[in-house]
Design a protein around this motif. Structure first.
Motif, PDB file in Angstrom:
ATOM      1  N   MET A   1       0.848  -1.189   0.000  1.00 50.99           N
ATOM      2  CA  MET A   1       0.000   0.000   0.000  1.00 50.99           C
ATOM      3  C   MET A   1       0.885   1.241   0.000  1.00 50.99           C
ATOM      4  N   PRO A   2       0.686   2.145  -0.965  1.00 47.10           N
ATOM      5  CA  PRO A   2       1.503   3.361  -1.011  1.00 47.10           C
ATOM      6  C   PRO A   2       1.348   4.201   0.255  1.00 47.10           C
ATOM      7  N   GLY A   3       2.459   4.776   0.704  1.00 43.76           N
ATOM      8  CA  GLY A   3       2.447   5.616   1.893  1.00 43.76           C
ATOM      9  C   GLY A   3       1.509   6.800   1.759  1.00 43.76           C
ATOM     10  N   VAL A   4       1.434   7.402   0.572  1.00 45.26           N
ATOM     11  CA  VAL A   4       0.549   8.557   0.408  1.00 45.26           C
ATOM     12  C   VAL A   4      -0.911   8.167   0.604  1.00 45.26           C
ATOM     13  N   LEU A   5      -1.262   6.922   0.291  1.00 46.12           N
ATOM     14  CA  LEU A   5      -2.641   6.485   0.513  1.00 46.12           C
ATOM     15  C   LEU A   5      -2.888   6.154   1.984  1.00 46.12           C
ATOM     16  N   GLN A   6      -1.843   5.762   2.702  1.00 44.46           N
ATOM     17  CA  GLN A   6      -1.975   5.625   4.158  1.00 44.46           C
ATOM     18  C   GLN A   6      -2.245   6.996   4.771  1.00 44.46           C
ATOM     19  N   ILE A   7      -1.524   8.007   4.283  1.00 48.46           N
ATOM     20  CA  ILE A   7      -1.750   9.373   4.766  1.00 48.46           C
ATOM     21  C   ILE A   7      -3.168   9.818   4.427  1.00 48.46           C
ATOM     22  N   GLU A   8      -3.623   9.537   3.220  1.00 43.76           N
ATOM     23  CA  GLU A   8      -4.977   9.931   2.812  1.00 43.76           C
ATOM     24  C   GLU A   8      -6.030   9.234   3.668  1.00 43.76           C
ATOM     25  N   ALA A   9      -5.868   7.941   3.947  1.00 42.05           N
ATOM     26  CA  ALA A   9      -6.823   7.238   4.814  1.00 42.05           C
ATOM     27  C   ALA A   9      -6.844   7.871   6.201  1.00 42.05           C
ATOM     28  N   MET A  10      -5.645   8.220   6.699  1.00 44.05           N
ATOM     29  CA  MET A  10      -5.550   8.880   7.998  1.00 44.05           C
ATOM     30  C   MET A  10      -6.233  10.244   7.958  1.00 44.05           C
ATOM     31  N   ALA A  11      -6.054  10.972   6.860  1.00 47.89           N
ATOM     32  CA  ALA A  11      -6.685  12.285   6.718  1.00 47.89           C
ATOM     33  C   ALA A  11      -8.206  12.160   6.667  1.00 47.89           C
ATOM     34  N   GLN A  12      -8.715  11.118   6.012  1.00 44.89           N
ATOM     35  CA  GLN A  12     -10.164  10.937   5.956  1.00 44.89           C
ATOM     36  C   GLN A  12     -10.722  10.652   7.346  1.00 44.89           C
ATOM     37  N   ILE A  13     -10.020   9.842   8.114  1.00 45.32           N
ATOM     38  CA  ILE A  13     -10.461   9.582   9.488  1.00 45.32           C
ATOM     39  C   ILE A  13     -10.369  10.865  10.309  1.00 45.32           C
ATOM     40  N   GLY A  14      -9.289  11.622  10.131  1.00 44.22           N
ATOM     41  CA  GLY A  14      -9.167  12.920  10.792  1.00 44.22           C
ATOM     42  C   GLY A  14     -10.265  13.881  10.359  1.00 44.22           C
ATOM     43  N   GLY A  15     -10.678  13.790   9.091  1.00 46.14           N
ATOM     44  CA  GLY A  15     -11.760  14.638   8.597  1.00 46.14           C
ATOM     45  C   GLY A  15     -13.067  14.380   9.328  1.00 46.14           C
ATOM     46  N   ILE A  16     -13.312  13.136   9.690  1.00 48.95           N
ATOM     47  CA  ILE A  16     -14.503  12.809  10.496  1.00 48.95           C
ATOM     48  C   ILE A  16     -14.431  13.552  11.832  1.00 48.95           C
ATOM     49  N   LEU A  17     -13.247  13.568  12.456  1.00 56.71           N
ATOM     50  CA  LEU A  17     -13.064  14.266  13.734  1.00 56.71           C
ATOM     51  C   LEU A  17     -13.310  15.760  13.567  1.00 56.71           C
ATOM     52  N   VAL A  18     -12.731  16.357  12.535  1.00 59.92           N
ATOM     53  CA  VAL A  18     -12.864  17.795  12.301  1.00 59.92           C
ATOM     54  C   VAL A  18     -14.316  18.159  12.010  1.00 59.92           C
ATOM     55  N   LEU A  19     -14.970  17.374  11.160  1.00 60.07           N
ATOM     56  CA  LEU A  19     -16.372  17.665  10.834  1.00 60.07           C
ATOM     57  C   LEU A  19     -17.303  17.436  12.020  1.00 60.07           C
ATOM     58  N   ASN A  20     -16.874  16.626  12.981  1.00 61.46           N
ATOM     59  CA  ASN A  20     -17.646  16.410  14.199  1.00 61.46           C
ATOM     60  C   ASN A  20     -17.713  17.684  15.059  1.00 61.46           C
ATOM     61  N   SER A  21     -16.852  18.653  14.766  1.00 61.08           N
ATOM     62  CA  SER A  21     -16.800  19.882  15.571  1.00 61.08           C
ATOM     63  C   SER A  21     -17.829  20.923  15.138  1.00 61.08           C
ATOM     64  N   VAL A  22     -18.523  20.687  14.022  1.00 62.38           N
ATOM     65  CA  VAL A  22     -19.532  21.642  13.549  1.00 62.38           C
ATOM     66  C   VAL A  22     -20.916  20.999  13.607  1.00 62.38           C
ATOM     67  N   PRO A  23     -21.956  21.807  13.843  1.00 64.59           N
ATOM     68  CA  PRO A  23     -23.293  21.226  13.981  1.00 64.59           C
ATOM     69  C   PRO A  23     -23.890  20.724  12.665  1.00 64.59           C
ATOM     70  N   ASP A  24     -23.386  21.219  11.528  1.00 67.83           N
ATOM     71  CA  ASP A  24     -23.931  20.847  10.223  1.00 67.83           C
ATOM     72  C   ASP A  24     -22.809  20.424   9.271  1.00 67.83           C
ATOM     73  N   PRO A  25     -22.172  19.269   9.534  1.00 72.96           N
ATOM     74  CA  PRO A  25     -20.997  18.856   8.753  1.00 72.96           C
ATOM     75  C   PRO A  25     -21.247  18.725   7.257  1.00 72.96           C
ATOM     76  N   GLU A  26     -22.495  18.481   6.865  1.00 70.54           N
ATOM     77  CA  GLU A  26     -22.792  18.340   5.436  1.00 70.54           C
ATOM     78  C   GLU A  26     -22.574  19.647   4.670  1.00 70.54           C
ATOM     79  N   ASN A  27     -22.435  20.759   5.387  1.00 69.89           N
ATOM     80  CA  ASN A  27     -22.229  22.062   4.759  1.00 69.89           C
ATOM     81  C   ASN A  27     -20.771  22.515   4.757  1.00 69.89           C
ATOM     82  N   TYR A  28     -19.839  21.590   5.035  1.00 70.28           N
ATOM     83  CA  TYR A  28     -18.416  21.943   5.106  1.00 70.28           C
ATOM     84  C   TYR A  28     -17.562  20.997   4.279  1.00 70.28           C
TER      85      TYR A  28
END
Length: 162
Positions: A71-98
């Protein structure tokens, strides 16, 4: 909390996820072949943990590398970023708008090759409170309890109508 008590519980596949793949697809804009995460099993205000099941059917294995699939390292970073994106979007009341956008990656290290059949257990933690839409996170990915990759990421959260 005791110092030795983990903040994020270990992954238990017998427990229902916080978000399954269908719920993740409603939160993140990514789609096949670029939606790289399969489930979120822990989420609080500063931590998120999720799973990426790595299968031989991943399209990137056709070219990376056909006789030695890694598995390419950049895709490991991207998977990690997507999981991090869930955390970041959890901080707003309307994540579908961000949208969340990468601003930077720092200090990434790849410690173990990730192969078909592996399960990446990815955890992200906010390093400081989100300020002016900027989130700094530390992420780690483990395979069978062994560190596969780690590093820090910076992301921006932007309202879609801007």
């Amino acid at each position: 909390m005791e110092k030795d008590t983990p903040v994020v519980p270990p992954y238990d596949p017998s427990k229902p996820p916080v978000y399954d793949i269908n719920q993740i697809a409603k939160i993140l804009p990514h789609r096949y072949p670029f939606l790289l995460i399969d489930r979120i099993y822990h989420l609080d205000e500063v931590h998120v943990a999720g799973i990426k099941n790595v299968t031989f059917n991943e399209p990137f294995f056709q070219g990376h590398f056909p006789e030695n699939p890694v598995m390419p390292g950049v895709l490991q970073i991207e998977a990690m970023a997507q999981i991090g994106g869930i955390l970041v979007l959890n901080s707003v009341p309307d994540p579908e708008n961000y949208w969340t956008y990468f601003l930077g990656v720092e200090g990434f290290k790849f410690r173990k090759m990730v192969m078909p059949g592996d399960t990446l257990d990815i955890k992200c933690e906010l390093l400081q409170p989100i300020k002016r839409g900027i989130a700094k996170m530390k992420g780690t990915a483990h395979v069978n309890g062994k560190l596969a990759s780690e590093g820090s990421m910076t992301a921006s959260i932007v309202r879609k109508d801007q």
